[in-house]
Scaffold this motif. Structure first.
Motif, PDB file in Angstrom:
ATOM      1  N   ASP A  19       0.801  -1.216   0.000  1.00  0.00           N
ATOM      2  CA  ASP A  19       0.000   0.000   0.000  1.00  0.00           C
ATOM      3  C   ASP A  19       0.843   1.279   0.000  1.00  0.00           C
ATOM      4  OD1 ASP A  19      -2.690   1.375   2.023  1.00  0.00           O
ATOM      5  OD2 ASP A  19      -2.126   1.703  -0.043  1.00  0.00           O
ATOM      6  N   VAL A  20       1.305   1.651  -1.157  1.00  0.00           N
ATOM      7  CA  VAL A  20       2.149   2.839  -1.321  1.00  0.00           C
ATOM      8  C   VAL A  20       1.434   4.094  -0.827  1.00  0.00           C
ATOM      9  CG1 VAL A  20       3.314   4.303  -3.011  1.00  0.00           C
ATOM     10  CG2 VAL A  20       3.499   1.823  -3.192  1.00  0.00           C
ATOM     11  N   ALA A  21       0.135   4.236  -1.099  1.00  0.00           N
ATOM     12  CA  ALA A  21      -0.608   5.432  -0.669  1.00  0.00           C
ATOM     13  C   ALA A  21      -0.574   5.588   0.847  1.00  0.00           C
ATOM     14  CB  ALA A  21      -2.047   5.371  -1.164  1.00  0.00           C
ATOM     15  N   ARG A  22      -0.767   4.513   1.548  1.00  0.00           N
ATOM     16  CA  ARG A  22      -0.736   4.567   3.014  1.00  0.00           C
ATOM     17  C   ARG A  22       0.651   4.967   3.508  1.00  0.00           C
ATOM     18  NH1 ARG A  22      -4.113   1.251   6.745  1.00  0.00           N
ATOM     19  NH2 ARG A  22      -5.154   1.113   4.751  1.00  0.00           N
ATOM     20  N   ARG A  23       1.675   4.393   2.910  1.00  0.00           N
ATOM     21  CA  ARG A  23       3.046   4.749   3.291  1.00  0.00           C
ATOM     22  C   ARG A  23       3.353   6.202   2.967  1.00  0.00           C
ATOM     23  NH1 ARG A  23       7.394   1.642   0.840  1.00  0.00           N
ATOM     24  NH2 ARG A  23       8.626   2.920   2.252  1.00  0.00           N
ATOM     25  N   MET A  24       2.781   6.718   1.861  1.00  0.00           N
ATOM     26  CA  MET A  24       3.012   8.126   1.491  1.00  0.00           C
ATOM     27  C   MET A  24       2.546   9.042   2.621  1.00  0.00           C
ATOM     28  SD  MET A  24       4.344   8.385  -1.592  1.00  0.00           S
ATOM     29  CE  MET A  24       3.837   9.808  -2.480  1.00  0.00           C
ATOM     30  N   VAL A  25       1.431   8.713   3.224  1.00  0.00           N
ATOM     31  CA  VAL A  25       0.899   9.540   4.303  1.00  0.00           C
ATOM     32  C   VAL A  25       1.666   9.313   5.603  1.00  0.00           C
ATOM     33  CG1 VAL A  25      -1.157   9.998   5.696  1.00  0.00           C
ATOM     34  CG2 VAL A  25      -1.374   9.659   3.224  1.00  0.00           C
ATOM     35  N   LYS A  26       1.946   8.066   5.929  1.00  0.00           N
ATOM     36  CA  LYS A  26       2.595   7.746   7.202  1.00  0.00           C
ATOM     37  C   LYS A  26       4.052   8.182   7.258  1.00  0.00           C
ATOM     38  CE  LYS A  26       1.770   3.995   9.383  1.00  0.00           C
ATOM     39  NZ  LYS A  26       1.645   2.603   9.801  1.00  0.00           N
ATOM     40  N   GLU A  27       4.755   8.161   6.133  1.00  0.00           N
ATOM     41  CA  GLU A  27       6.190   8.444   6.124  1.00  0.00           C
ATOM     42  C   GLU A  27       6.515   9.814   5.533  1.00  0.00           C
ATOM     43  OE1 GLU A  27       8.260   5.103   4.331  1.00  0.00           O
ATOM     44  OE2 GLU A  27       6.865   3.702   5.288  1.00  0.00           O
ATOM     45  N   ALA A  28       5.542  10.681   5.480  1.00  0.00           N
ATOM     46  CA  ALA A  28       5.693  11.974   4.824  1.00  0.00           C
ATOM     47  C   ALA A  28       6.751  12.855   5.484  1.00  0.00           C
ATOM     48  CB  ALA A  28       4.358  12.703   4.813  1.00  0.00           C
ATOM     49  N   SER A  29       7.571  13.474   4.645  1.00  0.00           N
ATOM     50  CA  SER A  29       8.532  14.470   5.129  1.00  0.00           C
ATOM     51  C   SER A  29       8.126  15.869   4.665  1.00  0.00           C
ATOM     52  CB  SER A  29       9.945  14.130   4.642  1.00  0.00           C
ATOM     53  OG  SER A  29       9.977  14.059   3.230  1.00  0.00           O
ATOM     54  N   VAL A  30       7.109  15.945   3.815  1.00  0.00           N
ATOM     55  CA  VAL A  30       6.472  17.193   3.398  1.00  0.00           C
ATOM     56  C   VAL A  30       4.965  16.922   3.429  1.00  0.00           C
ATOM     57  CG1 VAL A  30       8.387  17.925   1.915  1.00  0.00           C
ATOM     58  CG2 VAL A  30       6.494  16.672   0.924  1.00  0.00           C
ATOM     59  N   PRO A  31       4.130  17.950   3.421  1.00  0.00           N
ATOM     60  CA  PRO A  31       2.692  17.693   3.409  1.00  0.00           C
ATOM     61  C   PRO A  31       2.280  16.826   2.227  1.00  0.00           C
ATOM     62  CG  PRO A  31       3.113  19.994   3.899  1.00  0.00           C
ATOM     63  CD  PRO A  31       4.436  19.385   3.487  1.00  0.00           C
ATOM     64  N   VAL A  32       1.340  15.946   2.480  1.00  0.00           N
ATOM     65  CA  VAL A  32       0.798  15.059   1.449  1.00  0.00           C
ATOM     66  C   VAL A  32      -0.685  15.374   1.322  1.00  0.00           C
ATOM     67  CG1 VAL A  32       0.290  12.665   0.832  1.00  0.00           C
ATOM     68  CG2 VAL A  32       2.462  13.244   1.922  1.00  0.00           C
ATOM     69  N   VAL A  33      -1.116  15.590   0.071  1.00  0.00           N
ATOM     70  CA  VAL A  33      -2.515  15.895  -0.186  1.00  0.00           C
ATOM     71  C   VAL A  33      -3.092  14.798  -1.079  1.00  0.00           C
ATOM     72  CG1 VAL A  33      -4.147  17.561  -1.148  1.00  0.00           C
ATOM     73  CG2 VAL A  33      -2.062  18.374  -0.007  1.00  0.00           C
ATOM     74  N   ALA A  34      -4.102  14.116  -0.565  1.00  0.00           N
ATOM     75  CA  ALA A  34      -4.810  13.109  -1.333  1.00  0.00           C
ATOM     76  C   ALA A  34      -6.085  13.762  -1.857  1.00  0.00           C
ATOM     77  CB  ALA A  34      -5.142  11.894  -0.479  1.00  0.00           C
ATOM     78  N   LEU A  35      -6.110  14.027  -3.146  1.00  0.00           N
ATOM     79  CA  LEU A  35      -7.259  14.688  -3.775  1.00  0.00           C
ATOM     80  C   LEU A  35      -8.339  13.670  -4.105  1.00  0.00           C
ATOM     81  CD1 LEU A  35      -5.408  17.016  -6.300  1.00  0.00           C
ATOM     82  CD2 LEU A  35      -6.540  17.709  -4.182  1.00  0.00           C
ATOM     83  N   PRO A  36      -9.602  14.114  -4.070  1.00  0.00           N
ATOM     84  CA  PRO A  36     -10.668  13.206  -4.507  1.00  0.00           C
ATOM     85  C   PRO A  36     -10.605  13.058  -6.026  1.00  0.00           C
ATOM     86  CG  PRO A  36     -11.576  15.359  -3.998  1.00  0.00           C
ATOM     87  CD  PRO A  36     -10.110  15.405  -3.625  1.00  0.00           C
ATOM     88  N   GLN A  37     -11.021  11.905  -6.486  1.00  0.00           N
ATOM     89  CA  GLN A  37     -11.030  11.646  -7.929  1.00  0.00           C
ATOM     90  C   GLN A  37     -12.162  12.420  -8.582  1.00  0.00           C
ATOM     91  OE1 GLN A  37     -10.680   7.563  -9.030  1.00  0.00           O
ATOM     92  NE2 GLN A  37     -11.588   7.885 -11.020  1.00  0.00           N
ATOM     93  N   THR A  38     -11.850  13.048  -9.719  1.00  0.00           N
ATOM     94  CA  THR A  38     -12.891  13.693 -10.511  1.00  0.00           C
ATOM     95  C   THR A  38     -13.110  12.836 -11.743  1.00  0.00           C
ATOM     96  OG1 THR A  38     -11.239  15.055 -11.649  1.00  0.00           O
ATOM     97  CG2 THR A  38     -12.321  16.035  -9.749  1.00  0.00           C
ATOM     98  N   ASP A  39     -14.242  12.969 -12.366  1.00  0.00           N
ATOM     99  CA  ASP A  39     -14.523  12.179 -13.558  1.00  0.00           C
ATOM    100  C   ASP A  39     -13.633  12.628 -14.699  1.00  0.00           C
ATOM    101  OD1 ASP A  39     -16.513  10.715 -12.306  1.00  0.00           O
ATOM    102  OD2 ASP A  39     -18.022  12.245 -12.746  1.00  0.00           O
TER     103      ASP A  39
END
Length: 143
Positions: A122-142
């Motif tokens: 789960d790369v996305a989960r690690r991106m948030v947990k191991e962040a060294s800068v702010p991480v923004v997960a945007l909602p998907q648009t069509d």
């Protein structure tokens, strides 16, 4: 609340669909002072056999960049691309973010089931947990 990115953002993209999804969701939040750096990490095995030849992976990265640029070209933002190499995708993305003085790492999480997340790390989960800068997960648009 209106979200805008006026500085440098790193956009990791694993495949053309992933990159296009993120670019489409990110585009409305960009300004003329935004700088978007789309990156694809070519994962190296660290001494073992690589998943695919490097030339093939670089060709795949160019497909990703082409599809990702399309929604971003409709904005006034500066767009760059970079192929990165590393044995750990998350670590490499954050190293690049630090090297480029990025304000944030921005992505749209891919849909997946829990079993797939457990098996792939789960790369996305690690991106948030191991962040060294702010991480923004945007909602998907069509798209």
């Amino acid at each position: 609340m209106t979200l805008s990115f006026d500085g440098t953002v790193i956009v990791p993209a694993a495949d053309p669909d992933d990159g296009e999804r993120t670019a489409t969701s990110l585009a409305p939040h960009l300004t003329a002072s935004s700088k978007v750096i789309v990156v694809n990490v070519v994962e190296k095995s660290g001494g073992g056999i690589d998943k695919a030849p490097v030339a093939q992976r670089e060709e795949h990265a160019e497909d990703i960049f082409r599809r990702t640029r399309s929604p971003l070209e409709q904005t006034d933002a500066t767009v760059e691309t970079a192929v990165l190499y590393g044995t750990d995708i998350v670590e490499r993305v954050f190293t690049e973010a630090g090297d480029r003085n990025a304000d944030a790492v921005v992505f749209v999480p891919r849909a997946g089931n829990r079993l797939a997340e457990l098996l792939t790390g789960d790369v996305a989960r690690r991106m948030v947990k191991e962040a060294s800068v702010p991480v923004v997960a945007l909602p998907q648009t069509d798209v």
